[in-house]
Design a protein around this motif. Structure first.
Motif: not given
Length: 124
Positions: A61-68
């Protein structure tokens, strides 16, 4: 008050770093109290979400937010720094080092620059 406790803890640990460097503090150590909660922009919201997800050990979930966040603001050194922290938590040390180097190349403010240098020193 709940947000103040992790900040005070971070300040105490900073004093233990020695040689004038700031101690690297992982979100998973501090739990809540994201340093990004004061930012009112979209990237700040995503950084806050990523920090909290990392504190809850929800790395995907952290990776998804950071990618955005990276797509919205590809020149924000804070995004690269938090992504570097995530990669370190995932055991991807070369990528963490590369991302921290990218954050440094983007001209971070003095405080973030010190944090990045401490982070890189802790990566070895």
């Amino acid at each position: 008050m709940k947000r103040l406790i992790p900040l005070l803890f971070a300040v105490l640990l900073t004093g233990c770093a020695g040689s004038g460097q700031i101690a690297y503090i992982s979100p998973s150590i501090l739990g809540g109290g994201s340093p990004y909660s004061d930012r009112s922009d979209a990237v700040g919201t995503l950084l806050d979400q990523a920090w909290n997800a990392m504190a809850e050990d929800e790395l995907s979930r952290a990776g998804s937010a950071l990618s955005r966040a990276m797509r919205i603001s590809p020149t924000d050194p804070s995004v690269y720094y938090l992504m570097a922290q995530l990669r370190k938590e995932q055991g991807q040390y070369d990528q963490a080092r590369e991302l921290a180097g990218r954050a440094l190349s983007l001209g971070p403010n003095h405080g973030l620059k010190r944090q990045l240098n401490a982070f890189l020193a802790n990566l070895g």
